[in-house]
Structure formats: C-alpha cells, structure tokens
Design a protein around this motif. Structure first.
Motif, mmCIF file in Angstrom:
data_model
loop_
_atom_site.group_PDB
_atom_site.id
_atom_site.type_symbol
_atom_site.label_atom_id
_atom_site.label_comp_id
_atom_site.label_asym_id
_atom_site.label_seq_id
_atom_site.Cartn_x
_atom_site.Cartn_y
_atom_site.Cartn_z
ATOM 1 N N VAL A 109 -8.224 -117.240 17.341
ATOM 2 C CA VAL A 109 -8.117 -117.163 18.797
ATOM 3 C C VAL A 109 -8.051 -118.562 19.409
ATOM 4 O O VAL A 109 -7.204 -118.841 20.280
ATOM 5 C CB VAL A 109 -9.314 -116.382 19.386
ATOM 6 C CG1 VAL A 109 -9.360 -116.529 20.909
ATOM 7 C CG2 VAL A 109 -9.205 -114.915 19.018
ATOM 8 N N ILE A 110 -8.922 -119.458 18.956
ATOM 9 C CA ILE A 110 -8.961 -120.822 19.511
ATOM 10 C C ILE A 110 -7.648 -121.555 19.235
ATOM 11 O O ILE A 110 -7.040 -122.153 20.138
ATOM 12 C CB ILE A 110 -10.152 -121.602 18.922
ATOM 13 C CG1 ILE A 110 -11.467 -120.979 19.401
ATOM 14 C CG2 ILE A 110 -10.083 -123.070 19.337
ATOM 15 C CD1 ILE A 110 -12.696 -121.559 18.732
ATOM 16 N N ILE A 121 -4.792 -119.975 21.270
ATOM 17 C CA ILE A 121 -4.809 -120.338 22.686
ATOM 18 C C ILE A 121 -4.266 -121.754 22.874
ATOM 19 O O ILE A 121 -3.472 -122.015 23.800
ATOM 20 C CB ILE A 121 -6.237 -120.216 23.253
ATOM 21 C CG1 ILE A 121 -6.640 -118.739 23.343
ATOM 22 C CG2 ILE A 121 -6.332 -120.871 24.628
ATOM 23 C CD1 ILE A 121 -8.075 -118.522 23.775
ATOM 24 N N CYS A 122 -4.669 -122.675 22.003
ATOM 25 C CA CYS A 122 -4.164 -124.055 22.086
ATOM 26 C C CYS A 122 -2.657 -124.087 21.873
ATOM 27 O O CYS A 122 -1.930 -124.805 22.587
ATOM 28 C CB CYS A 122 -4.864 -124.934 21.050
ATOM 29 S SG CYS A 122 -6.633 -125.175 21.348
ATOM 30 N N VAL A 125 -0.430 -121.582 22.315
ATOM 31 C CA VAL A 125 0.270 -120.946 23.435
ATOM 32 C C VAL A 125 0.227 -121.821 24.683
ATOM 33 O O VAL A 125 1.227 -121.954 25.399
ATOM 34 C CB VAL A 125 -0.342 -119.560 23.721
ATOM 35 C CG1 VAL A 125 0.183 -118.987 25.037
ATOM 36 C CG2 VAL A 125 -0.030 -118.598 22.581
ATOM 37 N N ALA A 126 -0.926 -122.443 24.935
ATOM 38 C CA ALA A 126 -1.045 -123.296 26.120
ATOM 39 C C ALA A 126 -0.121 -124.506 26.019
ATOM 40 O O ALA A 126 0.598 -124.840 26.978
ATOM 41 C CB ALA A 126 -2.491 -123.749 26.282
ATOM 42 N N ALA A 181 0.752 -114.771 21.780
ATOM 43 C CA ALA A 181 -0.122 -114.327 22.870
ATOM 44 C C ALA A 181 -0.588 -112.889 22.639
ATOM 45 O O ALA A 181 -1.759 -112.549 22.878
ATOM 46 C CB ALA A 181 0.606 -114.443 24.213
ATOM 47 N N ILE A 239 -3.298 -112.957 20.042
ATOM 48 C CA ILE A 239 -4.568 -113.437 20.591
ATOM 49 C C ILE A 239 -5.317 -112.303 21.275
ATOM 50 O O ILE A 239 -6.531 -112.138 21.092
ATOM 51 C CB ILE A 239 -4.321 -114.593 21.585
ATOM 52 C CG1 ILE A 239 -3.825 -115.834 20.842
ATOM 53 C CG2 ILE A 239 -5.596 -114.924 22.353
ATOM 54 C CD1 ILE A 239 -3.363 -116.934 21.774
#
Length: 218
Positions: free
Chosen positions: A51-52, A55-56, A58-59, A92, A95
C-alpha cells in the motif's frame, strides 16, 4: 455389591475420560487459534508495504501525468501517456483492494464464531485472486510505454516484428492469466508458483486450521 462398585468405577472413569477429552479439545482449539492468529499477522506487513509503495508510485506518476497532460500533451508520446495512465489506474485499484484486505484482517476476531472468520478469509482469498488478475493486465503496457509517435516511421522490419511479437506475447499471457487465475486451479504447478508468497500461503494455512477448530467444536 461388587457389581455396583464396578459400575460406579466405570462411570467415574467414563466421566474422567470425557473431561480429559474436553480438555484436550480446548487445548487443541487454543493452540490452533494461536497459529491462525500468527499466520494472519504475518500477512499484514507485506500488504501494508504494498500500500505504501503503491501510494508513492501513484502519487509520483499521477503528478507527472497531470503535468504532461496540461503542459506537454502535444509533444509527449501518446504511447507513454496512455500506457502510464493505465498503469496508474490499475495500481490505484490494487491499493484499494489491499486497504480493504487490511481492514478485514484488522477486524478479524478469533473469539467470534468460526464461520464469521471463515467468511472474512474467503473475502480476502477472492479479492487476492481478483487483484492479481487485474495487476497482470499491466504486462503489455511495459512493452509500449517507451514507444514514440515516430516509432513506425522508417523502422526496420525486423525491429517492428520483434516489437509486435513481444507486445502480442505479453498481451496473450496477461489475458490467459486473467481468465485462469481461479480457485479451481489452485493445485496446478503454475498457480502454486505464482502464489508462493506471504499473501497466499498463510491465508490457505489459516483457512485449513480454522476448519480444524470447527471440527473440535462439534
């Protein structure tokens, strides 16, 4: 009188035997429950890490895509833009699924009826299969994101055939896995090879142990 004493002794022995069996069942249930708890806890770090990182990823790529779409759309390769966009979208979705699974793991209470825990594990199992199928759809995108709009202009025939072959092979593989990653194929060698990590094996072991706990309660 001797006959009555024998009957009394037999009943006393039978009672102690029942108590011993009950105690053994209770101990077996507690030990098995502890094993289940350990297995479920072992699944959390990998999912949290995914997940971490997700997220990094995708961001970072999301910000890059926004910049490219707003400022450099006309000069950026459409292969790159849309391949990367699909990768970000699929990641995404993964996630969200991992967060859902972490929520299920967090809410599992082994003091509740075994059936309820089995239902939650079944949801984790189904979502694990589903998200893996989705993630494999990214495979062909890794063979197209680096292409430019001028790729097909004056390209040698050999290189064009190679590129099309690689993309086709990855596409066929991705679609085959998407349609064949199912619970009924769990005993096949390729399936066991894919699902040999901490996201699947502890889950299946925990499910088997819960079945034993359910048998102890009968």
């Amino acid at each position: 009188m001797q006959e009555m004493e024998l009957i009394h002794l037999w009943k006393a022995y039978d009672k102690k035997l029942d108590e011993s069996l009950q105690l053994n069942r209770q101990n077996a249930t507690e030990i098995t429950t502890m094993k289940v708890q350990t297995l479920l806890h072992s699944m959390k770090p990998a999912k949290l890490f995914a997940v971490i990182i997700g997220i990094c990823w995708v961001a970072g790529l999301g910000l890059l895509l926004v910049k490219l779409f707003l400022n450099d759309y006309e000069t950026t390769s459409l292969f790159f833009l849309y391949s990367l966009s699909l990768q970000v979208l699929i990641t995404a979705v993964a996630i969200v699924v991992y967060i859902y699974q972490l929520s299920l793991l967090h809410n599992i209470n082994l003091d509740e009826p075994v059936v309820l825990t089995q239902q939650k594990l079944a949801k984790i199992k189904a979502s694990t299969l589903w998200v893996t199928r989705i993630l494999f759809l990214q495979a062909p995108l890794w063979t197209t994101f680096y292409l430019s709009g001028r790729f097909f202009d004056n390209i040698p025939a050999g290189w064009l055939i190679f590129q099309c072959t690689i993309t086709l092979l990855f596409t066929v593989l991705a679609l085959w896995l998407f349609f064949n990653i199912r619970a009924e194929n769990a005993n096949k060698k390729w399936f066991r090879l894919l699902f040999s990590g901490n996201e699947w094996q502890p889950l299946m072991k925990a499910a088997d142990l819960l079945t034993q706990v359910k048998d102890y309660e009968i």
